[in-house]
Design an enzyme around this catalytic site. Structure first.
Site, PDB file in Angstrom:
ATOM      1  N   HIS A  82      -5.105  12.609   2.538  1.00 31.77           N
ATOM      2  CA  HIS A  82      -4.175  13.316   1.657  1.00 31.77           C
ATOM      3  C   HIS A  82      -4.852  13.552   0.309  1.00 31.77           C
ATOM      4  O   HIS A  82      -5.683  12.764  -0.126  1.00 31.77           O
ATOM      5  CB  HIS A  82      -2.930  12.418   1.472  1.00 31.77           C
ATOM      6  CG  HIS A  82      -1.892  13.014   0.593  1.00 31.77           C
ATOM      7  ND1 HIS A  82      -0.967  13.922   1.052  1.00 31.77           N
ATOM      8  CD2 HIS A  82      -1.627  12.860  -0.735  1.00 31.77           C
ATOM      9  CE1 HIS A  82      -0.176  14.286   0.055  1.00 31.77           C
ATOM     10  NE2 HIS A  82      -0.560  13.653  -1.044  1.00 31.77           N
ATOM     11  N   ASP A 161      12.765  11.916   0.243  1.00 32.64           N
ATOM     12  CA  ASP A 161      11.727  12.417  -0.673  1.00 32.64           C
ATOM     13  C   ASP A 161      11.890  13.916  -0.880  1.00 32.64           C
ATOM     14  O   ASP A 161      11.729  14.420  -1.989  1.00 32.64           O
ATOM     15  CB  ASP A 161      10.328  12.109  -0.150  1.00 32.64           C
ATOM     16  CG  ASP A 161       9.269  12.725  -1.063  1.00 32.64           C
ATOM     17  OD1 ASP A 161       9.179  12.274  -2.222  1.00 32.64           O
ATOM     18  OD2 ASP A 161       8.579  13.673  -0.662  1.00 32.64           O
ATOM     19  N   ARG A 168      13.179  16.373  -8.865  1.00 29.46           N
ATOM     20  CA  ARG A 168      12.178  15.992  -9.879  1.00 29.46           C
ATOM     21  C   ARG A 168      11.458  17.212 -10.410  1.00 29.46           C
ATOM     22  O   ARG A 168      11.168  17.323 -11.606  1.00 29.46           O
ATOM     23  CB  ARG A 168      11.147  15.025  -9.251  1.00 29.46           C
ATOM     24  CG  ARG A 168      11.678  13.616  -9.046  1.00 29.46           C
ATOM     25  CD  ARG A 168      10.739  12.807  -8.176  1.00 29.46           C
ATOM     26  NE  ARG A 168       9.431  12.671  -8.757  1.00 29.46           N
ATOM     27  CZ  ARG A 168       8.303  12.516  -8.049  1.00 29.46           C
ATOM     28  NH1 ARG A 168       8.340  12.470  -6.727  1.00 29.46           N
ATOM     29  NH2 ARG A 168       7.151  12.390  -8.650  1.00 29.46           N
ATOM     30  N   SER A 183       6.562   8.538  -3.268  1.00 32.16           N
ATOM     31  CA  SER A 183       6.729   9.827  -2.597  1.00 32.16           C
ATOM     32  C   SER A 183       5.572  10.074  -1.623  1.00 32.16           C
ATOM     33  O   SER A 183       5.783  10.410  -0.455  1.00 32.16           O
ATOM     34  CB  SER A 183       6.797  10.928  -3.675  1.00 32.16           C
ATOM     35  OG  SER A 183       6.584  12.193  -3.133  1.00 32.16           O
ATOM     36  N   LYS A 187       5.626   9.345   2.885  1.00 30.02           N
ATOM     37  CA  LYS A 187       5.299  10.381   3.875  1.00 30.02           C
ATOM     38  C   LYS A 187       4.100   9.963   4.732  1.00 30.02           C
ATOM     39  O   LYS A 187       4.064  10.202   5.939  1.00 30.02           O
ATOM     40  CB  LYS A 187       5.022  11.704   3.161  1.00 30.02           C
ATOM     41  CG  LYS A 187       6.306  12.359   2.646  1.00 30.02           C
ATOM     42  CD  LYS A 187       6.053  13.591   1.807  1.00 30.02           C
ATOM     43  CE  LYS A 187       5.476  13.263   0.474  1.00 30.02           C
ATOM     44  NZ  LYS A 187       5.654  14.239  -0.587  1.00 30.02           N
TER      45      LYS A 187
HETATM   46  N1  URA Z   1       2.734  14.775  -4.217  1.00 34.22           N
HETATM   47  C1  URA Z   1       3.800  14.215  -3.590  1.00 34.22           C
HETATM   48  O1  URA Z   1       3.920  14.284  -2.372  1.00 34.22           O
HETATM   49  N2  URA Z   1       4.723  13.582  -4.336  1.00 34.22           N
HETATM   50  C2  URA Z   1       4.630  13.480  -5.683  1.00 34.22           C
HETATM   51  O2  URA Z   1       5.504  12.882  -6.287  1.00 34.22           O
HETATM   52  C3  URA Z   1       3.530  14.077  -6.310  1.00 34.22           C
HETATM   53  C4  URA Z   1       2.582  14.717  -5.559  1.00 34.22           C
END
Ligand code: URA
Length: 424
Positions: A82, A161, A168, A183, A187
Site C-alpha cells: 500500500h 472507514d 473527514r 483507516s 482495510k
Molecule cells: N489513506 C487512507 O486510506 N486513509 C487515510 O486516512 C489516509 C490515507
C-alpha cells in the site's frame, strides 16, 4: 452512554474506552450518531490524539463493521502493498507483476485517486477493458493461477472507514495519525494478506509533510500490525518531486510497462527494487543483494513484463489499447540552471485540473491526459530546452503555472535522498 459525553471526554483529553469508540462508530454507521456529532468527535481526535490502545480498538471496530476476506484458499504467503499516496506513484503496477513473476502471491485491493494523488485502480482502468471488479471466488482463483490479482475495494470491506473517511475529507479531519493509521490498517487487515508492506510517502506531494510525522505514522501502523500478528513493514520514501517522469493515468501505465521491460526511470526503479527486496527477504529470507540481483534479472529477461501481460489478459484488458491524447505541448524553460525542486503537490494539482484526477468521487477521469517531465531534480536545463510535455484534451493549462513548479538555480543543491527509513 451518550455521544455528547463521548465528544466531551475526548475534548477534555481523556482516553475513550472500547465501548465508547464502538458506540460512536457503530452509531454513525446506523445513523443514530449524526454527521455533525461524528465531525465534532473526529475534530477532538485530530486535536487531542488517541493512545495506541484507542487506535487499535478503533481499527478493530472498523474491521468488524464489514466483511473480512478469507484468503486461506490461496497457497503460499500472500503480500499486500500500500502507498499512503503521492504524485506519479505507479509503483504497484511494477512491483505486483515483478514479485508475481518470482512466485510471490499478490492479492491486492487498491483504491482510486482523490485530491492531487492518483490511485492504482484508475490507472488500471486506463487499459481498455480492464475489469477491477472480480468476485471473491475469481479473485482467489486468479491469485492461485497466475500469482496476482489487482482489484478495487468492495463496498462490504470496512464500511465504517468508507463513511468516516468521506466525512473527514469534507470536515478538515484527514490529518490525524490515529485516524490515518486505523483507516489504512483496517482495510489492509480486512483484505486478508499475510504480510503488509506500506510505502509511507513524505514531502510536499504527500499526506505526511515531514519525516517525524511519517515515522510516527509508520510506527503506529507497525504496532497495529503486531496486534494482529501481521508482519507490517513501512518504507519511508521522498515525495517532494513526482516519482518517475509520467503523471496521468495512461502515461503512468506506459511508464510502468517501460519499467517492467527494464527501461524505467531510476527513482521509480529504486523504490520498486527496495520494496521488492524487503518483501522477498520477509517471504523467503533471501539476503538483500541476492534479491536485488534476481529482481533486475526478471526486469531484463522479460519475465516481469510477461506477468503484467498475463495479469491484464486475465482481467479482460487489452494491453495494446492504452490511449494517450495526441494534443501535445512542449513547455520550455525560461532560464538555464540546475533544477533544485519540482513541486509535486502543484504538478499533481495541474494534472487534476486538466482531467487526470477528480475533485469528488463521482467525477469522471480523462485517462489520456497528463504530463511527462523531461527533467528531474538534480538535472541541468538550458534556456529554451524542454522541461515538460503536456498531453491535453478539452481543458487548457497555464504555462506560467507549470514553470512555477520548477525551482531552477545557478548552484546545484545537494540531491535529496529517496529512501529515508525502514520501520518494522
Ligand atoms: N489513506 C487512507 O486510506 N486513509 C487515510 O486516512 C489516509 C490515507
Amino acid at each position: 452512554m451518550s455521544i455528547i459525553d463521548i465528544i466531551n471526554k475526548k475534548r477534555n483529553r481523556k482516553q475513550l474506552t472500547r465501548e465508547e469508540i464502538e458506540f460512536a462508530v457503530n452509531g454513525y454507521l446506523d445513523g443514530s450518531v449524526k454527521d455533525y456529532q461524528m465531525s465534532s468527535l473526529l475534530m477532538a481526535i485530530v486535536l487531542n490524539g488517541m493512545t495506541a490502545r484507542e487506535t487499535i480498538d478503533l481499527t478493530d471496530i472498523m474491521i468488524k463493521s464489514g466483511d473480512v476476506l478469507d484468503l486461506s484458499k490461496i497457497d503460499g504467503i500472500i503480500v499486500d502493498k500500500h502507498s499512503t499516496g503521492g504524485v506519479g506513484d505507479k509503483v504497484t503496477l511494477v512491483l505486483g507483476p515483478l514479485l508475481a513473476s518470482l512466485g510471490i502471491k499478490i492479492a491486492k485491493m487498491s483504491g482510486r485517486g482523490l485530491g492531487h494523488t492518483g490511485g492504482t485502480i484508475d490507472k488500471l482502468e486506463a487499459i481498455e477493458g480492464f475489469n477491477t471488479k472480480l468476485s471473491e471466488k475469481k479473485f482467489i482463483k486468479q491469485v492461485n493461477d497466475i500469482n496476482i490479482a489487482l482489484v478495487g475495494q468492495t463496498a462490504d470491506l470496512v464500511p465504517a472507514d468508507k463513511k468516516i473517511y468521506a466525512l473527514r475529507d469534507v470536515t478538515g479531519t484527514v490529518e490525524s495519525l490515529p485516524l490515518i493509521a486505523s483507516s489504512i490498517m483496517s482495510k489492509k487487515i480486512a483484505s486478508g494478506a499475510d504480510i503488509i508492506m506500506i510505502d509511507v510517502k513524505v514531502g510536499n506531494g504527500a499526506l505526511m509533510k515531514n519525516i517525524d510525522s511519517a515515522k510516527a505514522l509508520a510506527k503506529l501502523m507497525v504496532k497495529i500490525g503486531k496486534a494482529y500478528r501481521k508482519p507490517t513493514i513501512c518504507l519511508i520514501t521522498n515525495m517532494e518531486e513526482p516519482l518517475g517522469n509520467a503523471v496521468g493515468n495512461s502515461l503512468e501505465v506506459k511508464e510502468a510497462i517501460d519499467t517492467l521491460k527494464g527501461n524505467g526511470p531510476s527513482d521509480l526503479l529504486e523504490v520498486v527494487i527496495t520494496l521488492c527486496s524487503i518483501i522477498i527477504g520477509a517471504v523467503n529470507k533471501m539476503p538483500n543483494n541476492e534479491a536485488k540481483n534476481l529482481l533486475f534479472k526478471q526486469l531484463n529477461n522479460g519475465e516481469a513484463y510477461k506477468k503484467f501481460e498475463e495479469l491484464v489478459k486475465a482481467q479482460g484488458g487489452k494491453i495494446n489499447n492504452i490511449k494517450i491524447s495526441d494534443k501535445v505541448f512542449s513547455i520550455k524553460s525560461d532560464r538555464e540552471g540546475y533544477i533544485n525542486n519540482i513541486d509535486a503537490l502543484h504538478i499533481g494539482e495541474i494534472a487534476k485540473k486538466i482531467g487526470a484526477g477528480r475533485n469528488t468521487l463521482d467525477d469522471k477521469i480523462d485517462y489520456e491526459v497528463g504530463l511527462v517531465l523531461n527533467k528531474k531534480v538534480g538535472d541541468y536545463v538550458e534556456k529554451e530546452e524542454e522541461l515538460v510535455k503536456v498531453y491535453l484534451k478539452d481543458k487548457d493549462i497555464s504555462i506560467s503555472e507549470i514553470l512555477e513548479c520548477f525551482t531552477i538555480e545557478e548552484e546545484l543543491k545537494s540531491n535529496p535522498k529517496l529512501i529515508l527509513d525502514i520501520i518494522k
